[in-house]
Design a protein around this motif. Structure first.
Motif, mmCIF file in Angstrom:
data_model
loop_
_atom_site.group_PDB
_atom_site.id
_atom_site.type_symbol
_atom_site.label_atom_id
_atom_site.label_comp_id
_atom_site.label_asym_id
_atom_site.label_seq_id
_atom_site.Cartn_x
_atom_site.Cartn_y
_atom_site.Cartn_z
ATOM 1 N N LYS A 111 5.451 11.611 -4.144
ATOM 2 C CA LYS A 111 5.983 10.452 -4.873
ATOM 3 C C LYS A 111 6.857 9.639 -3.936
ATOM 4 N N GLY A 112 7.270 8.465 -4.423
ATOM 5 C CA GLY A 112 8.028 7.556 -3.588
ATOM 6 C C GLY A 112 7.188 6.371 -3.164
ATOM 7 N N THR A 113 7.711 5.581 -2.238
ATOM 8 C CA THR A 113 7.050 4.359 -1.782
ATOM 9 C C THR A 113 7.189 4.240 -0.271
ATOM 10 N N VAL A 114 6.083 3.897 0.388
ATOM 11 C CA VAL A 114 6.093 3.656 1.831
ATOM 12 C C VAL A 114 5.479 2.284 2.081
ATOM 13 N N LEU A 115 6.241 1.402 2.730
ATOM 14 C CA LEU A 115 5.822 0.030 2.959
ATOM 15 C C LEU A 115 5.780 -0.243 4.460
ATOM 16 N N VAL A 116 4.698 -0.852 4.933
ATOM 17 C CA VAL A 116 4.545 -1.172 6.352
ATOM 18 C C VAL A 116 4.318 -2.665 6.483
ATOM 19 N N ASP A 117 5.184 -3.332 7.247
ATOM 20 C CA ASP A 117 5.031 -4.772 7.431
ATOM 21 C C ASP A 117 3.870 -5.112 8.362
ATOM 22 N N GLY A 118 3.544 -4.197 9.275
ATOM 23 C CA GLY A 118 2.467 -4.422 10.231
ATOM 24 C C GLY A 118 1.202 -3.668 9.865
ATOM 25 N N SER A 119 0.556 -3.084 10.880
ATOM 26 C CA SER A 119 -0.691 -2.339 10.685
ATOM 27 C C SER A 119 -0.454 -0.844 10.879
ATOM 28 N N ALA A 120 -1.455 -0.047 10.503
ATOM 29 C CA ALA A 120 -1.351 1.410 10.586
ATOM 30 C C ALA A 120 -2.615 1.989 11.204
ATOM 31 N N GLY A 121 -2.474 3.153 11.815
ATOM 32 C CA GLY A 121 -3.614 3.835 12.409
ATOM 33 C C GLY A 121 -4.473 4.528 11.369
ATOM 34 N N TYR A 122 -5.294 5.477 11.822
ATOM 35 C CA TYR A 122 -6.201 6.107 10.866
ATOM 36 C C TYR A 122 -5.480 7.149 10.016
ATOM 37 N N GLY A 123 -6.112 7.446 8.863
ATOM 38 C CA GLY A 123 -5.590 8.479 7.981
ATOM 39 C C GLY A 123 -4.468 8.047 7.072
ATOM 40 N N VAL A 124 -4.317 6.762 6.789
ATOM 41 C CA VAL A 124 -3.262 6.317 5.869
ATOM 42 C C VAL A 124 -3.439 6.992 4.507
ATOM 43 N N GLY A 125 -2.377 7.619 4.007
ATOM 44 C CA GLY A 125 -2.421 8.205 2.666
ATOM 45 C C GLY A 125 -3.339 9.395 2.519
ATOM 46 N N ALA A 126 -3.636 10.079 3.614
ATOM 47 C CA ALA A 126 -4.520 11.250 3.516
ATOM 48 C C ALA A 126 -3.876 12.341 2.664
ATOM 49 N N TYR A 127 -4.645 12.901 1.757
ATOM 50 C CA TYR A 127 -4.240 14.060 0.951
ATOM 51 C C TYR A 127 -3.043 13.784 0.040
ATOM 52 N N CYS A 128 -2.749 12.537 -0.251
ATOM 53 C CA CYS A 128 -1.599 12.228 -1.097
ATOM 54 C C CYS A 128 -1.830 12.663 -2.547
ATOM 55 N N TYR A 129 -0.755 13.094 -3.195
ATOM 56 C CA TYR A 129 -0.805 13.482 -4.597
ATOM 57 C C TYR A 129 -0.279 12.381 -5.519
ATOM 58 N N GLY A 130 0.524 11.466 -4.995
ATOM 59 C CA GLY A 130 1.096 10.411 -5.812
ATOM 60 C C GLY A 130 1.890 9.446 -4.956
#
Length: 222
Positions: free
Chosen positions: A83-102
């Motif tokens: 849970k929670g929030t993650v914000l990125v102003d730029g770009s991200a590499g591979y695997g964003v949000g992998a295996y997330c539950y919420g």
């Protein structure tokens, strides 16, 4: 009240200890942290801002904190977040949000291959383009892609919804283009507005699973 942490020439253990000692006292602003991998992992709460770029596994195992990165990040952003929030102003590499539950992840730029792989319930919003094998084996949650996607989008999708405003190189196995409902459009409109993304929700397309059991093959009878 903002509390500053300068990560220059410090290792992950030292910076993590500083963060955990400050998060209950106010907003924490971290600078010079691009060399640290696994920063802000497992935080149960807090308001964190990373000035500049972040490393790999930023916000992994996040359990309730709000984390903003004012730059680009590496691989596996918010891996296994609950849970929670993650914000990125730029770009991200591979695997964003992998295996997330919420929780919620928003990347304002592009994201790499395997974004939302095995997502189990998070809302993941990418304002740019994504790579290949995005939403592979996704089990629940929503993935919103404002731009384009690469090959094998939603490959072996199990559950959840993929919304895309652009085009894709190819769809993966077990995918179905479904009709956008009024509820889908309303949900997208609210999500896009919350993160100040200028896109028309009525132009998006929705991808869902084709079969509930994509790996199941009935035994042949004599």
């Amino acid at each position: 009240m903002s509390l500053a942490v300068n990560a220059k020439d410090k290792d992950l253990r030292a910076v993590s200890a500083e963060i955990r000692g400050l998060v209950s006292d106010g907003k924490v602003v971290i600078s010079n942290a691009a060399h640290l991998h696994g920063l802000c992992a497992g935080l149960p709460a807090g308001d964190i801002t990373i000035k500049g770029d972040g490393g790999d596994y930023m916000g992994a195992l996040n359990d309730g904190a709000v984390i903003r990165i004012e730059g680009n990040v590496g691989r596996y952003l918010a891996d296994n977040m609950t849970k929670g929030t993650v914000l990125v102003d730029g770009s991200a590499g591979y695997g964003v949000g992998a295996y997330c539950y919420g929780g919620t992840i928003m990347v304002n730029g592009d994201a790499g291959d395997f974004t939302a792989v095995m997502n189990k319930g998070a809302t993941i919003l990418i304002n740019g383009n994504v790579g290949d094998e995005v939403a592979t084996y996704m089990l629940a949650g929503d993935l919103v892609i404002v731009g384009n996607a690469g090959k094998n989008l939603a490959n072996y999708l199990i559950r959840g919804n993929v919304y895309i405003g652009g085009e894709w190189a190819s769809l993966g196995h077990n995918t179905l283009l479904a009709e956008m409902t009024a509820d889908d459009v309303a949900k997208l409109r609210d999500t896009l507005a919350e993160y100040k993304i200028e896109a028309d929700p009525t132009t998006f397309r929705k991808i869902v699973r084709l079969s509930e059991k994509p790996f199941y093959k009935a035994k042949k009878t004599a």
